[in-house]
Design an enzyme around this catalytic site. Structure first.
Site, PDB file in Angstrom:
ATOM      1  N   VAL A 114       0.819  -1.214   0.000  1.00 10.83           N
ATOM      2  CA  VAL A 114       0.000   0.000   0.000  1.00 10.83           C
ATOM      3  C   VAL A 114       0.853   1.265   0.000  1.00 10.83           C
ATOM      4  CG1 VAL A 114      -2.020  -1.073   1.084  1.00 10.83           C
ATOM      5  CG2 VAL A 114      -0.259  -0.037   2.542  1.00 10.83           C
ATOM      6  N   GLY A 115       2.135   1.125   0.034  1.00 11.98           N
ATOM      7  CA  GLY A 115       2.999   2.312   0.016  1.00 11.98           C
ATOM      8  C   GLY A 115       4.445   1.927  -0.219  1.00 11.98           C
ATOM      9  N   ASP A 143       9.669  14.502  12.494  1.00  6.37           N
ATOM     10  CA  ASP A 143       9.358  14.349  11.062  1.00  6.37           C
ATOM     11  C   ASP A 143       7.846  14.334  10.864  1.00  6.37           C
ATOM     12  OD1 ASP A 143       9.893  14.220   8.379  1.00  6.37           O
ATOM     13  OD2 ASP A 143      10.327  12.062   8.355  1.00  6.37           O
ATOM     14  N   GLY A 168      11.243   2.381   2.502  1.00 11.16           N
ATOM     15  CA  GLY A 168      10.969   0.954   2.298  1.00 11.16           C
ATOM     16  C   GLY A 168       9.559   0.781   1.742  1.00 11.16           C
ATOM     17  N   GLU A 169       8.818  -0.172   2.278  1.00  6.20           N
ATOM     18  CA  GLU A 169       7.460  -0.444   1.785  1.00  6.20           C
ATOM     19  C   GLU A 169       6.494  -0.624   2.946  1.00  6.20           C
ATOM     20  OE1 GLU A 169       7.850  -4.046  -0.453  1.00  6.20           O
ATOM     21  OE2 GLU A 169       8.847  -3.046  -2.134  1.00  6.20           O
ATOM     22  N   GLY A 182       8.494   3.866  -0.706  1.00  3.68           N
ATOM     23  CA  GLY A 182       9.265   5.113  -0.677  1.00  3.68           C
ATOM     24  C   GLY A 182      10.703   4.837  -0.307  1.00  3.68           C
ATOM     25  N   ARG A 183      11.428   5.919  -0.006  1.00  2.70           N
ATOM     26  CA  ARG A 183      12.836   5.756   0.380  1.00  2.70           C
ATOM     27  C   ARG A 183      12.955   4.946   1.661  1.00  2.70           C
ATOM     28  NH1 ARG A 183      14.754  11.947  -0.295  1.00  2.70           N
ATOM     29  NH2 ARG A 183      13.318  12.250  -2.006  1.00  2.70           N
TER      30      ARG A 183
END
Ligand code: ADE
Length: 502
Positions: A203-204, A325, A209-210, A206-207
Site C-alpha cells: 500500500v505504500g 518528522d 521501504g514499503e 518510498g525511500r
C-alpha cells in the site's frame, strides 16, 4: 601309610614344588618382558639406577627431582595439579625418563598422555563438536527456507487461544499488557505474531521501504518493511514502542517488531494497526471536509502531539517525545474521522524528572519541506529538548494548512497541495527551503474564505502562531489542543441548543 608310600608322597610333593617354582620363574620372566626399563634416581626402591614398571616417571616436588617406575595402579600420580613447585611427567618407552626435565629447563619434552585418556576425552569432544555443528547448520538451513508469509502453516502458535475462537490482537494485548510493564507484548510473542502474518498487498513505497497490508488471524495489520539504509529508524521506533507506554487513540498502535534474515540480508518489520483510509496525504488527494470534520482532524493530530510531547510521571508514565518528522505522509486517517501519528524513527526522548535527553543516532534528518527556520539556518539548540518540540509545532501548522485547504467553506475548496508548493520545486534542496523560509520569511497563503468561518478563522490564527520565526514565540501543542477542544465543545453545545430549540 607304609614307608614306601611315604617316600612316594614325599617325592611327588618335591616334584610338584619344583614344577610350581619353574612355572613361577617362567611367568615372572614373561611379565618382566612386558614391563619397561626406566632410569631411577632418588627413590629408596632404586637399584643400579634402573627399575622395571608399566611406565617411567619424572617428578619434581619442591626442588627434589625423582625418577623411577610406576605400575598401572600409580598412573594417577602422573597428573598433578598445576601448582608452583609441583611437576610430574610420565612416558612409556624404555628409559624414556632419562631426558625428562621440569618446564623451564632447556629441553622441552612433551608430557606423557596415555592413549586411553585421548580416547576418553578427545574423541567424545570431537563427536560433540561435529554433532553441534550439524544441528546448528540444520536449524539455520531450515529457518532460511521459511519466509514470513508461509509460517502460518508450519509454526505452531505459542499464543493461548481463548475458547470459542481465534484471538484478536486486542485479546493478546489484554492478556499481556494489562499485567506487565504496559509497554507492549513480550519479544517472543511479537516475533511469533510477525511470523504468522501473510502479506496481502503493497500500500505504500518510498525511500523508507514499503508498507504492506497483511493479515494476522484474519485481521488486517500494516507491515512496514524498512529499507536496509533506514535500519536506524527501525531500531529507534522499535526501542520507543517497546520502552514507552504509547497507547493513545491518536498515535499509531504498535503490534510487533521483527528482524529476520532472508537470503543473507536482514529484513526489518514493524507491524502496526492498519488504517484502510491510508495517510492524511493520500486521503486529502481525493477527499474534502466540512468545517466540523476539519476541526475533528486537526484536534486529533494536536491531541496525538500533546501525548507525545508530554512527560507523564506515574508508574505507567512516559517521557516526553518530540517527533522530528511530522508531515501529512506520517499521519494516518481513521474511520472515525480522527487521525493518528506514525513514524517514530527520528524521535527524541526527554525526561525532565530524570534529567535525560536521548536524541538517538539516526543519520536521517526530517523532511526538508517541513523543516523549521532554525533547522534550515542551523541555529537550533540541539542540546535543548524544547527546541525539538518547537520544530514539531512548525510542522503541525503546515499539516493544519494542508487540511484547511481541503475544507469546504461557502462552497469553496482548494486543490490539494504540499506546503510551499508555489515557491519550491518537488523534492526541494536544503538551500531552496532555507531561502524561502529563512531569507524571504515566506509563509503559506491562507485563503480568504477561512476568515469567514468561526472554526476555520480560529485554525488560521493557530497556524500563524505555529509559524513564528522565533521558536519560543510559537504555541505549544497543549495550547493548540486546548483552543481546538474549546471550539469543539462550543460546536457541540450549539448543536445541542439547536436540537433543544427544535
Ligand atoms: N500506510 C502507512 N502506514 C499505514 C497503516 N498503518 N495503515 C494503512 N496504511 C498505511
Amino acid at each position: 601309610m607304609s614307608a614306601d608310600e611315604m617316600d612316594r608322597a614325599a617325592m611327588l610333593s618335591v616334584l610338584l614344588a619344583l614344577i610350581y617354582s619353574r612355572i613361577n620363574t617362567v611367568l615372572k620372566a614373561q611379565s618382566m618382558d612386558d614391563k619397561l626399563w626406566c632410569v631411577c634416581e632418588n627413590t629408596h626402591t632404586c637399584e643400579d639406577g634402573t627399575c622395571n614398571g608399566d611406565m617411567c616417571f619424572f617428578t619434581l616436588v619442591h626442588g627434589q627431582k625423582v625418577k623411577g617406575c610406576f605400575d598401572k595402579e600409580q598412573r594417577e600420580q602422573c597428573y598433578v595439579p598445576r601448582i608452583t613447585g609441583l611437576y610430574a611427567e610420565c612416558c612409556n618407552s624404555n628409559y624414556c625418563n632419562f631426558n625428562l626435565t621440569a618446564p623451564g629447563d632447556d629441553k622441552k619434552v612433551e608430557p606423557y598422555v596415555p592413549e586411553s585418556v585421548i580416547m576418553l576425552v578427545a574423541v567424545p569432544l570431537f563427536v560433540l563438536l561435529v554433532l553441534s555443528i550439524t544441528v546448528c547448520g540444520l536449524v539455520l538451513w531450515l529457518r532460511s527456507r521459511r519466509p514470513h508469509q508461509h509460517l502460518q502453516e508450519h509454526e505452531p502458535s505459542m499464543l493461548k487461544m481463548p475458547s470459542g475462537g481465534d484471538p484478536t490482537y486486542g485479546d493478546i494485548f489484554d492478556e499481556f499488557c494489562t499485567s506487565g510493564s504496559g509497554t507492549g507484548l513480550p519479544y517472543l510473542v511479537q516475533r511469533t505474531m510477525a511470523r504468522q502474518i501473510s502479506l496481502v498487498e503493497c500500500v505504500g513505497k518510498g525511500r523508507y521501504g514499503e508498507v504492506w497490508r497483511g493479515t494476522w488471524m484474519g485481521e488486517s495489520v500494516a507491515v512496514k518493511i524498512f529499507s536496509s539504509r533506514d535500519e536506524q529508524s527501525w531500531f529507534r521506533e522499535t526501542e520507543i514502542y517497546n520502552t514507552v507506554q504509547l497507547r493513545h487513540e491518536n498515535i499509531l498502535g504498535f503490534i510487533a517488531s521483527d528482524m529476520t534474515s532472508k537470503n543473507s540480508s536482514t529484513q526489518l518489520w514493524l507491524v502496526t494497526h492498519f488504517h484502510e483510509l491510508g495517510s492524511l496525504y493520500d486521503f486529502l488527494q481525493y477527499s474534502t471536509l466540512d468545517p466540523e470534520g476539519c476541526l475533528r482532524m486537526c484536534l486529533s493530530v494536536a491531541s496525538g502531539l500533546v501525548h507525545l510531547h508530554t512527560e507523564i510521571l506515574s508508574t505507567q508514565g512516559k517521557p516526553a517525545i518530540a517527533h522530528r518528522d511530522l508531515k501529512s505522509r506520517n499521519i494516518l486517517v481513521k474511520r472515525n474521522g480522527q487521525c493518528c501519528i506514525a513514524d517514530l524513527g527520528l524521535a527524541v526522548i526527554h525526561s525532565q524528572s530524570n534529567d535525560y535527553l536521548d536524541v538517538g543516532n539516526n543519520p536521517r534528518v526530517g523532511t526538508k519541506r517541513y523543516m523549521a527556520p532554525e533547522v534550515l539556518d542551523e541555529s537550533i539548540r540541539v542540546d535543548v529538548f524544547e527546541s525539538y518540540k518547537q520544530t514539531d509545532i512548525w510542522a503541525l501548522g503546515l499539516v493544519l494548512w494542508e487540511i484547511t485547504r481541503r475544507t469546504i467553506v461557502n462552497g469553496i475548496v482548494e486543490e490539494y497541495r504540499l506546503p510551499f508548493f508555489d515557491v519550491v520545486p518537488s523534492d526541494p534542496s536544503f538551500e531552496e527551503m532555507k531561502k524561502v523560509v529563512c531569507v524571504d520569511q515566506y509563509r503559506p497563503c491562507l485563503h480568504n474564505r477561512l476568515h469567514s468561518h468561526p472554526i476555520l478563522s480560529t485554525i488560521a490564527k493557530i497556524m500563524k502562531e505555529c509559524w513564528f520565526q522565533s521558536p519560543s514565540a510559537r504555541l505549544t501543542a497543549l495550547r493548540v489542543r486546548k483552543t481546538l477542544a474549546k471550539l469543539d465543545q462550543d460546536q457541540d453545545s450549539s448543536t445541542d441548543k439547536l436540537k433543544l430549540d427544535v
